[in-house]
Write an enzyme that holds these catalytic residues in place. Structure first.
Site, short mmCIF file in Angstrom:
data_model
loop_
_atom_site.label_atom_id
_atom_site.label_comp_id
_atom_site.label_asym_id
_atom_site.label_seq_id
_atom_site.Cartn_x
_atom_site.Cartn_y
_atom_site.Cartn_z
N GLN A 1 -3.92 -1.45 9.97
CA GLN A 1 -3.87 -2.77 9.34
C GLN A 1 -4.42 -3.83 10.30
O GLN A 1 -4.01 -3.91 11.45
CB GLN A 1 -2.42 -3.10 8.94
CG GLN A 1 -2.28 -4.40 8.19
CD GLN A 1 -2.99 -4.40 6.82
OE1 GLN A 1 -2.96 -3.42 6.09
NE2 GLN A 1 -3.67 -5.50 6.50
N ASP B 1 -10.70 3.43 4.85
CA ASP B 1 -11.08 2.02 4.66
C ASP B 1 -12.60 1.85 4.67
O ASP B 1 -13.11 0.77 4.39
CB ASP B 1 -10.48 1.16 5.78
CG ASP B 1 -9.15 0.53 5.37
OD1 ASP B 1 -8.99 0.24 4.17
OD2 ASP B 1 -8.28 0.34 6.25
N LYS C 1 0.85 -1.21 0.00
CA LYS C 1 0.00 0.00 0.00
C LYS C 1 0.88 1.25 0.00
O LYS C 1 0.60 2.22 -0.71
CB LYS C 1 -0.93 -0.01 1.22
CG LYS C 1 -2.04 -1.06 1.12
CD LYS C 1 -2.77 -1.26 2.43
CE LYS C 1 -3.75 -2.43 2.35
NZ LYS C 1 -4.38 -2.77 3.63
#
Ligand SMILES: NC(=O)c1ccc[n+]([C@@H]2O[C@H](COP(=O)([O-])OP(=O)(O)OC[C@H]3O[C@@H](n4cnc5c(N)ncnc54)[C@H](OP(=O)(O)O)[C@@H]3O)[C@@H](O)[C@H]2O)c1
Length: 287
Positions: free
Chosen positions: A98, A121, A54
């Site tokens: 994460q 997200d 990412k």
């Protein structure tokens, strides 16, 4: 006849190229560099690879990325403190925590603490709620990536029966919500299946569109797929010999399906592209 292979890698590259141009234009107009702050707790090797991928993608697109690494024994309070600090930092537009987190930390406590405007997200209940109501602030990365792959294949979702395998908050549920909306690449009749679903194979065989997100290698076999169906494989499973496979028995299913995504090179690259897109959206919304 063999299925159309939906190439997520090349579609994601195209999107990232466009995004790079959009980031450059935004920066020249505002002087602001979009900034994604990633938080990695512990030393799970797969998570470290995901975060690195990412970050690399951010750099290529002209998005600033910073990594906050915390040890596996980090407490919930310590992680909440970091999230609050990133919430207050005006130079940060997107916050990515994460997953999974170590067992002593409640994931919902952390995800709920991310300020909704920086929740790239799309995990915060406010953003999930807006998405469900059809007025999204951010789109959930993996499901919206799947939607673009479906669009790329030319498959007509309106009126189609979509069977989603898996009901996770990250993939299954938001995927179903996107496909059931009124609008483009939506208007589907959606069934969500999970580990308690009865007659699963029979149900999947009725699907015009299958989205598999259960985390079981090659679970969807050719016998479960209606000829001509569109098959989106979200699963990422590492076999004992190190190979990466999806939730779909790709080699056999591609002989039956109308269109199919490979693993790797299908949904994975799209998830990253959508995260970058959301980071630019966040920078726009916050500036
Ligand atoms: N490509 C990407 O970018 C990307 C992104 C996210 C995830 N993934 C991959 O996608 C897969 C799913 O991820 P996730 O986070 O959604 O997983 P998850 O949270 O573990 O959820 C798995 C879901 O599958 C259901 N399930 C498990 N076994 C089943 C069975 N035998 N029959 C029917 N349903 C079954 C579970 O049902 P219950 O709810 O009843 O337990 C659950 O709803 C994983 O392989 C993950 O690595 C890929």
């Amino acid at each position: 006849m063999s299925a159309q292979i939906i190439d997520g890698k090349s579609l994601a590259e195209k999107l990232r190229g466009q995004l790079k141009a959009d980031v450059a234009e935004f920066q020249s107009q505002t002087g602001i560099v979009p900034h994604l702050a990633a938080v990695l707790v512990g030393d799970d090797p797969a998570s470290a690879v995901y975060v690195r991928n990412k970050q690399r993608a951010c750099e290529k697109a002209g998005i600033r990325s910073t990594l906050h690494r915390l040890p596996s024994e980090t407490t919930e309070t310590e992680l909440l403190d970091l999230v609050q600090q990133l919430n207050r930092d005006d130079s940060v537009h997107g916050i990515l925590v994460q997953l999974p987190l170590p067992p002593q930390i409640r994931e919902t406590a952390i995800l709920d603490a991310v300020v909704p405007m920086k929740d790239v997200d799309c995990f915060h209940p406010e953003n999930v709620g807006l998405m469900v109501q059809g007025r999204p602030r951010y789109l959930p990365c993996t499901p919206s990536g799947c939607q673009l792959l479906i669009q790329e294949s030319g498959f007509e979702t309106a009126g189609a029966h979509a069977v989603i395998l898996g009901r996770s908050e990250i993939v299954g549920k938001p995927m179903a919500m996107l496909l059931v909306q009124k609008g483009a690449v939506a208007n589907a009749t959606v069934t969500i299946a999970h580990s308690r679903t009865k007659n699963l194979a029979e149900l999947v065989r009725q699907a015009d569109l299958i989205v598999a997100a259960i985390g079981k290698p090659k679970f969807v076999t050719a016998e479960m797929v209606k000829p001509g169906a569109c098959v989106i494989d979200v699963g990422i499973n590492r076999l004992d010999d190190g190979t990466l496979v999806g939730d779909v028995d790709y080699e056999a299913v591609k002989e039956v399906a109308g269109a199919i995504t490979p693993v790797p090179g299908g949904v994975g690259p799209m998830t990253i592209a959508m995260l970058l897109q959301n980071t630019l959206t966040a920078a726009r919304l916050l500036s």
